[in-house]
Design an enzyme around this catalytic site. Structure first.
Site, PDB file in Angstrom:
ATOM      1  N   ASP A 174     -28.613  38.828 -13.172  1.00  0.00           N
ATOM      2  CA  ASP A 174     -29.626  39.353 -13.996  1.00  0.00           C
ATOM      3  C   ASP A 174     -30.217  40.893 -13.593  1.00  0.00           C
ATOM      4  OD1 ASP A 174     -30.391  38.004 -16.140  1.00  0.00           O
ATOM      5  OD2 ASP A 174     -31.550  36.579 -15.374  1.00  0.00           O
ATOM      6  N   GLN A 213     -32.562  30.490 -15.398  1.00  0.00           N
ATOM      7  CA  GLN A 213     -32.889  30.824 -16.613  1.00  0.00           C
ATOM      8  C   GLN A 213     -34.691  30.723 -16.568  1.00  0.00           C
ATOM      9  OE1 GLN A 213     -31.484  31.765 -19.626  1.00  0.00           O
ATOM     10  NE2 GLN A 213     -33.530  32.080 -20.256  1.00  0.00           N
ATOM     11  N   LYS A 257     -25.128  31.866 -23.618  1.00  0.00           N
ATOM     12  CA  LYS A 257     -24.616  32.674 -22.262  1.00  0.00           C
ATOM     13  C   LYS A 257     -23.296  31.886 -22.164  1.00  0.00           C
ATOM     14  CE  LYS A 257     -29.127  34.073 -20.670  1.00  0.00           C
ATOM     15  NZ  LYS A 257     -30.096  33.892 -20.051  1.00  0.00           N
TER      16      LYS A 257
END
Ligand code: NDP
Length: 283
Positions: A120, A97, A53
């Site tokens: 997200d 995460q 990422k």
């Protein structure tokens, strides 16, 4: 056979568009889009994802912040860190995460992220917006699937889409995104009766189960579009939830694993971030 959906190519297109939007936003407003990733503990797979990422952010010209916290982090410490990152004006999108260590409350952590910075698209706010058709960040993996279907001109209006899996991060939002495009949607799960028969009705079959090669030729209608979200780690490498070799000859289009849906997820994370940065700059 030339019926592969090339996820790497579609993801590269999305990332190119994101880089262009990031550059334009910076040139015109001085705002550089920024993504923060908070990682707790040392799960090796998560560390690889986070490094990828970070690299993808840099390639898109974005500011990237990586916050590493020890596995012993308490819920209060994690939430305080989420608040701190969320208050940073250089950060427009942020994620925590997954998976978090077992002692931490994932839902509480996720929903601590303000909706405006949810890169997200997994907070309850973002989900509510998806279901009520209001603009907002979309969950990355299912949104990536939609991007692929559009890139390959798959007719969705009136098509029967069958989604196998009903998780909060893939199956459920996937079904809503397909519904939004006028598919007739069926959601299957572990209690579904006659899974094979239902899957065989699908014009578009999305597998998000987490069971290696579970869907075989008998689950697929001739000419179906087959999207395999599954990522299963076996001794001989990665495989999906679809038995690729058996299904490819029947499918009109099919995603491989790896190289299918996987590359789309980070691309959509970057897209959510640049869109959040554009919104914060009043665009
Ligand atoms: P979950 O384990 O959260 O959900 C799996 C779903 O599959 C559940 O709804 C479960 O049903 C259903 N299921 C399990 N067994 C069966 C069965 N025998 N028949 C029918 N349905 C079944 O997984 P996720 O949604 O998080 O992930 C699914 C897959 O996608 C995994 O392989 C994961 O690694 C991959 N993934 C890939 C991503 C990417 O970037 N490409 C991102 C996220 C996930 P029930 O609800 O009844 O238990």
């Amino acid at each position: 056979m030339d019926n592969l959906i090339d996820g790497k190519a579609v993801a590269a297109t999305v990332r190119g568009e994101v880089a262009e939007r990031t550059r334009r936003l910076h040139d015109e407003t001085g705002v550089r889009a920024g993504l923060a990733v908070i990682i707790v503990g040392e799960d090796p797979a998560s560390q690889v994802y986070v490094a990828n990422k970070h690299k993808a952010c840099e390639e898109a010209g974005m500011h990237s912040l990586q916050v590493e916290m020890p596995a012993t982090t308490t819920q209060a410490e994690l939430e305080a860190k989420i608040d701190e990152v969320a208050a940073d004006p250089a950060i427009h999108g942020m994620i925590v995460q997954m998976p978090l260590p077992d002692h931490l409350d994932t839902d509480a952590a996720l929903n601590r992220i303000p909706f405006e910075k949810d890169a997200d698209g997994l907070t309850a706010d973002a989900m509510g917006r998806l279901m009520t058709l209001q603009p907002g960040p979309l969950p990355c993996t299912p949104a990536g699937v939609m991007e692929m279907l559009k890139a390959y001109d798959v007719e969705m209006r009136g098509a029967h889409a069958v989604v196998v899996g009903r998780s909060e991060i893939v199956g459920k939002p996937q079904a809503h995104l397909l519904l939004k495009e006028d598919c007739t949607v069926t959601i299957c799960h572990s209690r579904t009766r006659d899974l094979e028969g239902i899957c065989r009705q699908a014009d578009i079959l999305v597998a998000a189960v987490g069971r290696p090669r579970m869907l075989g030729a008998d689950h697929v209608k001739d000419g179906a579009v087959v999207i395999d979200v599954g990522i299963n780690r076996l001794e001989d490498g990665l495989c999906g939830d679809v038995d690729f070799d058996a299904v490819q000859p029947k499918a009109r289009l099919i995603t491989p694993v790896p190289g299918g849906v996987g590359p789309m997820t980070i691309a959509m994370l970057l897209k959510n971030t640049v869109e959040a940065a554009e919104r914060s700059a009043g665009r």
